[in-house]
Each structure stands twice: as C-alpha cells, then as structure tokens.
Design an enzyme around this catalytic site. Structure first.
Site, PDB file in Angstrom:
ATOM      1  N   LEU A  15       0.973  -1.188   0.029  1.00  0.00           N
ATOM      2  CA  LEU A  15       0.018   0.493   0.016  1.00  0.00           C
ATOM      3  C   LEU A  15       0.541   1.472   0.340  1.00  0.00           C
ATOM      4  O   LEU A  15       0.785   2.098  -0.642  1.00  0.00           O
ATOM      5  CB  LEU A  15      -1.004   0.258   1.168  1.00  0.00           C
ATOM      6  N   TYR A 143      -3.129 -10.321  13.806  1.00  0.00           N
ATOM      7  CA  TYR A 143      -2.867  -8.565  13.055  1.00  0.00           C
ATOM      8  C   TYR A 143      -4.576  -8.638  13.132  1.00  0.00           C
ATOM      9  O   TYR A 143      -4.301  -7.514  14.144  1.00  0.00           O
ATOM     10  CB  TYR A 143      -3.433  -9.675  11.873  1.00  0.00           C
ATOM     11  N   LYS A 147      -5.414  -4.561  15.064  1.00  0.00           N
ATOM     12  CA  LYS A 147      -6.526  -3.724  14.533  1.00  0.00           C
ATOM     13  C   LYS A 147      -7.741  -3.387  15.446  1.00  0.00           C
ATOM     14  O   LYS A 147      -8.666  -2.339  15.068  1.00  0.00           O
ATOM     15  CB  LYS A 147      -7.059  -4.655  13.010  1.00  0.00           C
TER      16      LYS A 147
END
Ligand code: VAH
Length: 321
Positions: A15, A143, A147
């Site tokens: 990204l 993960y 988040k």
C-alpha cells in the site's frame, strides 16, 4: 489551502509505495517524505526518502519533531499470515508503533493522521455476508486483534486528545507494483506474477474461498478521499468499512484465463485457509458512501485487464535493470 508536509511511515510496502505516489500527485513530491526501515526500490527512490523505524523511539520522535509535519500516514505493520508466525513482534509493531504515532501527533500538533485497519478486525462470529459497519468483531489472528484494538485507540485519541485520526478497514488489497507482503489475501497478488511467468499457479486457499477485495488504485483513491473530506463528515473515528468486490480463487483464475487461455490453477490449502475462513465474505460499506462519498471504480474484470496490461511492462523494465 495551507502548505502540507506529509510523512509516510512504512512507504515501502504494497500500500505504502502506491499511496506515496498518490500523495505526490495530490500534494507535490517535494512535500512528501516517504520512510521505511530499508532502502527504497523502484519509483519510490525518485522522491524524498529517509530510513526511519517507528520502533526506535528517540530517533522517531526526533525526526517527527524537527520536520513540522502537517499529516502523517502510519502504514508500518505485520500482516495476518506473518503475524501468526511471530505474534509478539506483530503486537509490538502494530500496537506500540501505533500508540507512539498517535502520541507524537498530539505532542507535535499534527493536523491529520491516517492509519489502516482491516476486515481482519472481524472474526468467525461476525455476520459474513454484507458485514455491517457496527457488529460483533472477535478476531482470531494477532493481526486482527491489533486492528480491532487499534481502532479503539484511534477513537480514544480522537475523543480524549482531539486528534483528527482517520481509518479504513481495507479488504484484501491487490496491487502489482510491489511483491506480496505476507497477507492471507496475497494469493490474489501472486497469481498475476505466476500467470505471466509460469502460466500456472498453486493457490494456498481453496477454490471457493470468497473474500472482500479491492484494486490498489481504489484503495489509494478511498484513502485520499477520506483524508481530504471535511472533518465534520467523518462520523466513524474507529474505522470505516469499505469494499469494491468479493471473489474466490476460481473466479479470479477464470478471469485471467480470458486473457491467458493456457493458464492453469491448482489448490493446496495451508494454514492461511483457517485465517481466510474467519473473515467476512462481503462488506456493507454504505456508511462510507453516505458520509464521504466512497465509490469504487474497479471490479474483477477491470482490475484483471489493467494488471495484465501493465504488469508485463513493469516486469520487462525490471528485467532490464
Ligand atoms: C492480509 N492483506 O491478508 C491483509 C489484509 C484483509 C487482509 O488485511 O493480512
């Protein structure tokens, strides 16, 4: 409009490398400093770049303090599959890194902060079809836990420190300008490279594993649209659901075969199948569409055509280096 000075942390990732180019276009190359823990590759090396590690606290804070940034994009994180192999480090980078960034933004009066969440913040008890903006979360990967916790930290810093921090729950992101980065959805990135080089691909997910996905061009557009929206339109200060499409490996393979008829896919599910099975199949992103006008541009056919037109050129250029 006040002159902007932008910091991108983790600019070297999938990204980051494309969002940095979007920021160059929007704010001017000279007003963006891209950073990562290793030297830049490809087009990223043509802009302002510094080595910076958010985990080296004193160096990081000194860098942010001396540069007078107006916006900060914090993208450095360990993704889902890699995080399951190294959970303690994933938690440290994903959580300690984020909190350090939020604190620095308050202390050095940074106007706006961007931080990516993910559909990985949802879990096996989340409604899987058209997953709502507000619903059961219960993620099962480190993960995803980082988040979900990160969204709560962002909301806290907005409510209690007045920080304008904004976030998107990205689906699987598909870009061709950098190699896959350890994500469970990265089969949908690698498949294009293998289709062009080998005309075959062994997929680590089963043929019918539907996941929410998005072309990187749409992810960059969504991020910049969110960050440019007036603050009063941003009603979600955890993170916004966004999506563009959902597909399974069999469907992306069939789309590739329309361009490369001899392409063949085989399936050999591994530990990442359980991760994918814990995530939604499709996302309800109506809140983002209402609040700040989110609208994807690419579906599976348009993305496949764009990648198979541009990736061969990039691979040829890189082979020429
Ligand atoms: C991953 N690409 O696979 C990331 C993404 C929804 C998945 O967050 O870990």
């Amino acid at each position: 409009m006040k002159k902007q000075k932008i910091l991108v942390i983790g600019a070297g990732g999938q990204l980051g490398s494309e969002l940095t180019q979007g920021l160059w276009k929007l704010h001017g190359k000279e007003n963006v400093i891209a950073t990562d823990i290793k030297d830049p590759e490809g087009v990223l090396a043509t802009g302002n770049f510094e080595i910076l590690d958010v985990m080296k606290e004193n160096e990081f804070l000194e860098f942010v303090k001396k540069n007078g940034f107006t916006q900060l994009y914090h993208l450095a994180a360990v993704l889902s599959a890699t995080g399951e192999k190294n959970p303690k480090f994933a938690w440290q980078l994903n959580m300690d890194g984020l909190i350090r960034v939020l604190d620095a933004a308050v202390n050095y009066k940074i106007e706006k902060v961007y931080w990516p969440s993910s559909i990985a913040a949802f879990g096996p008890t989340t409604p899987k079809i058209k997953t709502p903006q507000d619903t059961i979360m219960d993620p099962t990967t480190i993960y995803g836990i980082s988040k979900q916790a990160g969204e709560l930290w962002c909301n806290w810093y907005h409510k209690n420190r007045g920080l304008d921090v904004r976030s998107l729950r990205y689906p699987g992101l598909i870009g061709y300008k950098t190699k896959p980065g350890g994500g469970t959805t990265d089969y949908a990135v690698d498949i294009f490279f293998k289709a062009l080089t080998d005309k075959k691909f062994e997929c680590f997910l089963s043929a019918d594993t539907y996941l929410p996905m998005m072309y990187m061009d749409d992810a960059v557009k969504a991020t910049l649209d969110l960050m440019e929206a007036p603050a009063e339109k941003i009603n979600e200060r955890g993170s916004y659901n966004i999506s563009a499409m959902s597909f399974c490996p069999a469907e992306i393979a069939a789309e590739i075969k329309k361009h490369i008829p001899e392409f063949e896919i085989t399936y050999k599910p591994d530990f990442r199948q359980a991760i994918a099975d814990s995530w939604p199949r499709s996302i309800n992103d109506s809140t983002a569409r209402i609040d700040w006008g989110w609208e994807p541009q690419f579906d599976l056919a348009a993305m496949t055509e764009d990648i198979l037109k541009n990736l061969p050129v990039l691979m040829h250029e890189q082979a020429m280096i």
